[in-house]
Motif scaffolding. Structure first.
Motif, PDB file in Angstrom:
ATOM      1  N   ALA B  56      25.314 -37.902  28.217  1.00  0.00           N
ATOM      2  CA  ALA B  56      25.753 -36.936  27.204  1.00  0.00           C
ATOM      3  C   ALA B  56      27.169 -36.436  27.503  1.00  0.00           C
ATOM      4  CB  ALA B  56      24.784 -35.759  27.126  1.00  0.00           C
ATOM      5  N   VAL B  57      27.448 -36.209  28.775  1.00  0.00           N
ATOM      6  CA  VAL B  57      28.790 -35.746  29.155  1.00  0.00           C
ATOM      7  C   VAL B  57      29.787 -36.896  29.009  1.00  0.00           C
ATOM      8  CG1 VAL B  57      30.223 -34.841  31.024  1.00  0.00           C
ATOM      9  CG2 VAL B  57      27.909 -33.953  30.690  1.00  0.00           C
ATOM     10  N   LYS B  58      29.366 -38.085  29.443  1.00  0.00           N
ATOM     11  CA  LYS B  58      30.255 -39.245  29.397  1.00  0.00           C
ATOM     12  C   LYS B  58      30.669 -39.575  27.959  1.00  0.00           C
ATOM     13  CE  LYS B  58      30.792 -43.868  31.203  1.00  0.00           C
ATOM     14  NZ  LYS B  58      30.114 -45.143  31.297  1.00  0.00           N
ATOM     15  N   LEU B  59      29.716 -39.473  27.039  1.00  0.00           N
ATOM     16  CA  LEU B  59      30.003 -39.748  25.626  1.00  0.00           C
ATOM     17  C   LEU B  59      31.122 -38.857  25.099  1.00  0.00           C
ATOM     18  CD1 LEU B  59      26.414 -40.093  24.128  1.00  0.00           C
ATOM     19  CD2 LEU B  59      28.222 -41.803  23.957  1.00  0.00           C
ATOM     20  N   ARG B  60      31.292 -37.716  25.752  1.00  0.00           N
ATOM     21  CA  ARG B  60      32.315 -36.755  25.301  1.00  0.00           C
ATOM     22  C   ARG B  60      33.560 -36.783  26.174  1.00  0.00           C
ATOM     23  NH1 ARG B  60      27.469 -35.596  23.865  1.00  0.00           N
ATOM     24  NH2 ARG B  60      27.099 -34.661  21.825  1.00  0.00           N
ATOM     25  N   GLY B  61      33.653 -37.772  27.036  1.00  0.00           N
ATOM     26  CA  GLY B  61      34.876 -37.946  27.817  1.00  0.00           C
ATOM     27  C   GLY B  61      34.940 -37.125  29.085  1.00  0.00           C
ATOM     28  N   GLY B  62      33.811 -36.603  29.530  1.00  0.00           N
ATOM     29  CA  GLY B  62      33.771 -35.892  30.811  1.00  0.00           C
ATOM     30  C   GLY B  62      33.860 -34.379  30.664  1.00  0.00           C
ATOM     31  N   VAL B  63      33.576 -33.706  31.779  1.00  0.00           N
ATOM     32  CA  VAL B  63      33.527 -32.235  31.779  1.00  0.00           C
ATOM     33  C   VAL B  63      34.862 -31.616  31.354  1.00  0.00           C
ATOM     34  CG1 VAL B  63      33.289 -30.202  33.284  1.00  0.00           C
ATOM     35  CG2 VAL B  63      31.677 -32.099  33.480  1.00  0.00           C
ATOM     36  N   SER B  64      35.963 -32.218  31.809  1.00  0.00           N
ATOM     37  CA  SER B  64      37.259 -31.599  31.507  1.00  0.00           C
ATOM     38  C   SER B  64      37.580 -31.631  30.015  1.00  0.00           C
ATOM     39  CB  SER B  64      38.369 -32.292  32.299  1.00  0.00           C
ATOM     40  OG  SER B  64      38.353 -33.664  31.982  1.00  0.00           O
ATOM     41  N   LYS B  65      36.999 -32.593  29.295  1.00  0.00           N
ATOM     42  CA  LYS B  65      37.215 -32.645  27.834  1.00  0.00           C
ATOM     43  C   LYS B  65      36.339 -31.619  27.115  1.00  0.00           C
ATOM     44  CE  LYS B  65      40.129 -36.093  27.228  1.00  0.00           C
ATOM     45  NZ  LYS B  65      39.726 -37.495  27.310  1.00  0.00           N
ATOM     46  N   ILE B  66      35.226 -31.302  27.730  1.00  0.00           N
ATOM     47  CA  ILE B  66      34.284 -30.384  27.087  1.00  0.00           C
ATOM     48  C   ILE B  66      34.666 -28.930  27.360  1.00  0.00           C
ATOM     49  CG2 ILE B  66      31.877 -29.601  27.024  1.00  0.00           C
ATOM     50  CD1 ILE B  66      31.035 -32.418  27.819  1.00  0.00           C
ATOM     51  N   ARG B  67      35.188 -28.689  28.564  1.00  0.00           N
ATOM     52  CA  ARG B  67      35.427 -27.308  28.960  1.00  0.00           C
ATOM     53  C   ARG B  67      36.569 -26.683  28.146  1.00  0.00           C
ATOM     54  NH1 ARG B  67      36.419 -27.523  34.546  1.00  0.00           N
ATOM     55  NH2 ARG B  67      34.383 -26.780  35.188  1.00  0.00           N
ATOM     56  N   CYS B  68      36.326 -25.440  27.746  1.00  0.00           N
ATOM     57  CA  CYS B  68      37.310 -24.707  26.947  1.00  0.00           C
ATOM     58  C   CYS B  68      38.607 -24.534  27.725  1.00  0.00           C
ATOM     59  CB  CYS B  68      36.714 -23.340  26.599  1.00  0.00           C
ATOM     60  SG  CYS B  68      37.801 -22.286  25.667  1.00  0.00           S
ATOM     61  N   LEU B  69      39.727 -24.779  27.060  1.00  0.00           N
ATOM     62  CA  LEU B  69      41.031 -24.668  27.720  1.00  0.00           C
ATOM     63  C   LEU B  69      41.334 -23.236  28.142  1.00  0.00           C
ATOM     64  CD1 LEU B  69      43.131 -27.012  25.434  1.00  0.00           C
ATOM     65  CD2 LEU B  69      42.366 -27.453  27.770  1.00  0.00           C
ATOM     66  N   ALA B  70      40.699 -22.291  27.444  1.00  0.00           N
ATOM     67  CA  ALA B  70      40.947 -20.888  27.784  1.00  0.00           C
ATOM     68  C   ALA B  70      40.164 -20.461  29.023  1.00  0.00           C
ATOM     69  CB  ALA B  70      40.579 -19.988  26.613  1.00  0.00           C
ATOM     70  N   ALA B  71      39.246 -21.340  29.473  1.00  0.00           N
ATOM     71  CA  ALA B  71      38.441 -20.977  30.639  1.00  0.00           C
ATOM     72  C   ALA B  71      39.324 -20.869  31.874  1.00  0.00           C
ATOM     73  CB  ALA B  71      37.361 -22.029  30.852  1.00  0.00           C
ATOM     74  N   ARG B  72      39.059 -19.892  32.662  1.00  0.00           N
ATOM     75  CA  ARG B  72      39.853 -19.682  33.875  1.00  0.00           C
ATOM     76  C   ARG B  72      39.140 -20.239  35.097  1.00  0.00           C
ATOM     77  NH1 ARG B  72      43.016 -18.830  30.503  1.00  0.00           N
ATOM     78  NH2 ARG B  72      43.825 -16.835  29.776  1.00  0.00           N
ATOM     79  N   LYS B  73      39.892 -20.786  36.005  1.00  0.00           N
ATOM     80  CA  LYS B  73      39.375 -21.207  37.322  1.00  0.00           C
ATOM     81  C   LYS B  73      38.139 -22.088  37.216  1.00  0.00           C
ATOM     82  CE  LYS B  73      40.939 -17.106  39.798  1.00  0.00           C
ATOM     83  NZ  LYS B  73      40.430 -15.880  40.381  1.00  0.00           N
ATOM     84  N   LYS B  74      38.125 -22.998  36.326  1.00  0.00           N
ATOM     85  CA  LYS B  74      37.036 -23.960  36.210  1.00  0.00           C
ATOM     86  C   LYS B  74      35.640 -23.342  36.273  1.00  0.00           C
ATOM     87  CE  LYS B  74      39.635 -27.857  37.757  1.00  0.00           C
ATOM     88  NZ  LYS B  74      39.661 -29.090  38.497  1.00  0.00           N
ATOM     89  N   PRO B  75      35.332 -22.454  35.400  1.00  0.00           N
ATOM     90  CA  PRO B  75      33.974 -21.906  35.438  1.00  0.00           C
ATOM     91  C   PRO B  75      32.993 -22.874  34.797  1.00  0.00           C
ATOM     92  CG  PRO B  75      35.172 -20.959  33.626  1.00  0.00           C
ATOM     93  CD  PRO B  75      36.066 -21.979  34.246  1.00  0.00           C
ATOM     94  N   ASP B  76      31.734 -22.476  34.742  1.00  0.00           N
ATOM     95  CA  ASP B  76      30.694 -23.358  34.232  1.00  0.00           C
ATOM     96  C   ASP B  76      30.664 -23.356  32.704  1.00  0.00           C
ATOM     97  OD1 ASP B  76      30.136 -23.605  36.858  1.00  0.00           O
ATOM     98  OD2 ASP B  76      28.510 -22.127  36.833  1.00  0.00           O
ATOM     99  N   ILE B  77      30.208 -24.473  32.171  1.00  0.00           N
ATOM    100  CA  ILE B  77      29.962 -24.567  30.735  1.00  0.00           C
ATOM    101  C   ILE B  77      28.490 -24.200  30.525  1.00  0.00           C
ATOM    102  CG2 ILE B  77      29.887 -26.136  28.762  1.00  0.00           C
ATOM    103  CD1 ILE B  77      32.000 -27.832  30.461  1.00  0.00           C
TER     104      ILE B  77
END
Lengths: 207, 384
Positions: B56-77
């Motif tokens: 499911a994550v791979k289909l979307r290009g990985g965690v970095s593509k899914i995570r909101c750009l406004a998120a600070r310090k790599k928090p959890d999705i």
């Protein structure tokens, strides 16, 4: 006069919105415009205005509404027809006879923008019966590239205006139109500015 | 069952979403405000349940593509959904929540997974075994038959999510396109295969209903049927009334975009029980049909034997929301900010609510809010 008051607008079309926004900004009343409704013509505005007025009375943000007088006899008559009773949180202003008259009232800048001589533009634009048509006829004589093409309807089209009429006039309103000059020759614009002040005073006192 | 509430954190262009979802939901907002991304969170749950978390994550290009750009310090999705049955008894409501991030090698890794039923906790991860074996956190319990026994209904429910964004060109020419897509077949590549594969009784009953609708919507349309060509490939054949004694026949490659879209839309509303996610169903349709879509969706939701079906619709159409039966609480307004998009129910915005109370339809009261500030300058860059 520093207290910010949020308001909503309702207008006939895109050009009217830009004109009204600029007039409100020029009034230097600290109004913050929240959203603009309508933009589906005059009949639609007429159909909706009581609903806007009632929503505002019940606590929605106050409204400023701008419409054209067109061929109706006089502005107070139109206001009386549209709003049979007094609404303290909705201000209806009427441009005599069309908002284009307010634009033509700034003769110097409009002549420069359209690339025509100043004398082609009527001196007292509010006396003109069909300001839109007169403005288009002025643009017909333009020497500036693109003006004629954008504002004047093509021969044989059923449209009464050119293909980028609004776009061009919005460009004029935003970049060149002087409200101070225009209000000298457009009494309904002058009255609108004054009543926007009163409207602000009344609203901010009540807050 | 329906998704009655959704909470998202750091999902694509949303820093935080926390909204109720009724049976019928309309998502409105400017271009690129995240309407499809909102729907994608629900598709993601389907992918996790049917294909697994990693996929499911791979289909979307990985965690970095899914995570909101406004998120600070790599928090959890975080995705959390509440699932309710139509009855008011909340003791049978399920809550499923999932949070994830990535490890140092950019591999997706679960941070937590929780299931509750009513007030009872069914699953909390990481548990003791997860702590002993970190690899376990690369899979959800949801996707594993051995681990999801206690909450199988959730896994089954997620697998019934259906997403539809029909592309007429693909239906006409399925061989010409190879588009990998998360979660089934949203563009209609094997639409005709699926149609032909349905048991004849069900299929005929559905086609009959669609046929009646098309007779109203499409001038001269008389009937249609499934045919197969010499290679056994299924086709839709439509007949149009004609001055000749026999009706004129057309195959789907000659259908208009609007006809294909309407057939696909109606079919997908009739097919399946789980949440249906529709992207801009108004495309290619006449305004008079678009005005009928909201009540039509409602009626077709009610046809379901197992209770109402949930339908979530993204739209740009004022017409679609001009139906006086559309409620402000059904309409979610997406407002992009400088960093992330906010989502509110239109009924939750006081000024919109006041207009709705005056009888102004949602399409008008709320759509003005989706215009961007400088829309009137759109022509300017193209000046000579």
């Amino acid at each position: 006069m520093t207290e910010q008051v949020y308001i909503q607008l309702a207008v006939e079309g895109d050009l009217d919105e830009i004109v009204l926004r600029k007039v409100i900004r020029h009034s230097s009343c600290p109004f913050e415009i929240y959203v603009c409704h309508g933009k589906k013509g005059k009949g639609f505005l007429r159909k909706r205005i009581l609903q806007y007025a009632n929503a505002a009375e019940k606590g929605a943000k106050p409204f400023i509404v701008l419409t054209d007088l067109d061929m109706q006899e006089c502005a107070p008559l139109l206001v009386g027809e549209w709003l049979p009773s007094d609404y303290k949180r909705l201000l209806l202003r009427v441009a005599v006879r069309e908002v284009e008259a307010w634009l033509m009232a700034d003769r110097d800048n409009l002549a420069r923008f359209l690339g025509i001589t100043r004398s082609i533009i009527p001196q007292n634009p509010e006396d003109v019966e069909n300001p839109k048509q007169v403005l288009i006829n002025c643009a017909r004589r333009s020497r500036t590239r693109g003006i004629h093409d954008d504002i004047v309807p093509y021969p044989e089209t059923t449209s009464r205006i050119g293909k980028n009429y609004n776009g061009r006039l919005i460009e004029f309103v935003e970049g060149y139109w002087s409200i101070e000059d225009a209000r000298q020759k457009a009494p309904s614009l002058d009255r609108a500015l004054k009543s926007i002040h009163h409207f602000y005073d009344a609203l901010s006192k009540r807050c | 069952m329906r998704i009655s509430h959704i909470k998202l954190e750091n999902w694509r262009n949303f820093r935080l979403v926390d909204v109720d979802l009724p049976f019928r939901v309309f998502l409105i907002g400017p271009n690129a405000s995240g309407k499809s991304n909102f729907l994608d969170a629900i598709r993601f749950l389907r992918n996790v349940a049917t294909e697994g978390f990693q996929r499911a994550v791979k289909l979307r290009g990985g965690v970095s593509k899914i995570r909101c750009l406004a998120a600070r310090k790599k928090p959890d999705i975080v995705i959390e959904v509440c699932l309710s049955n139509s009855k008011k008894d909340s003791n049978n409501d399920w809550t499923y929540s999932l949070s994830f991030s990535q490890d140092n090698n950019s591999r997706p890794i679960l941070k937590s997974e929780k299931v509750e039923k009513g007030r009872e906790t069914i699953l909390t991860r990481p548990d003791e075994e997860d702590k002993k074996d970190v690899l376990r956190m690369s899979q959800t319990a949801l996707e594993q038959i051995n681990a999801n026994l206690a909450f199988r209904p959730i896994a089954q429910f997620f697998s019934t999510v259906h997403y539809l964004h029909l592309v007429p060109q693909i239906i006409r020419n399925p061989e010409g396109y190879a588009i990998p897509s998360p979660g089934g077949d949203p563009y209609g590549k094997d639409f005709l295969e699926k149609l032909a594969g349905t048991t004849p009784r069900t299929r005929d009953s559905r086609l009959d209903k669609i046929q009646q609708a098309l007779k109203i919507a499409v001038p001269q349309f008389s009937k249609f049927e499934i045919t197969k060509d010499a290679r056994g490939v299924p086709h839709l054949a439509a007949y149009y009334e004609h001055w000749r004694p026999h009706d004129a026949q057309q195959l789907e490659d000659q259908f208009s975009d609007g006809t294909i879209r309407l057939i696909g839309l109606l079919w997908s509303l009739l097919e399946g029980e789980g949440p249906l996610l529709l992207e801009e169903p108004e495309l290619s349709l006449h305004a008079a049909i678009v005005r009928k879509l909201a009540p039509l969706i409602h009626r077709m939701q009610r046809l379901k034997k197992g209770g109402q079906r949930q339908v979530l619709v993204s739209t740009h159409s004022v017409e679609l929301l001009m139906d006086p039966g559309v409620g402000g609480e059904e309409t979610l307004l997406l407002t992009p900010g400088s960093e992330s998009t906010k989502v509110h129910s239109a009924a939750g915005v006081d000024d919109i609510l006041k207009l709705l109370e005056q009888g102004i339809p949602v399409g008008e009261a709320a759509m003005s809010y989706t215009e961007t500030k400088n829309m009137h300058q759109l022509e300017l860059p193209f000046d000579d």
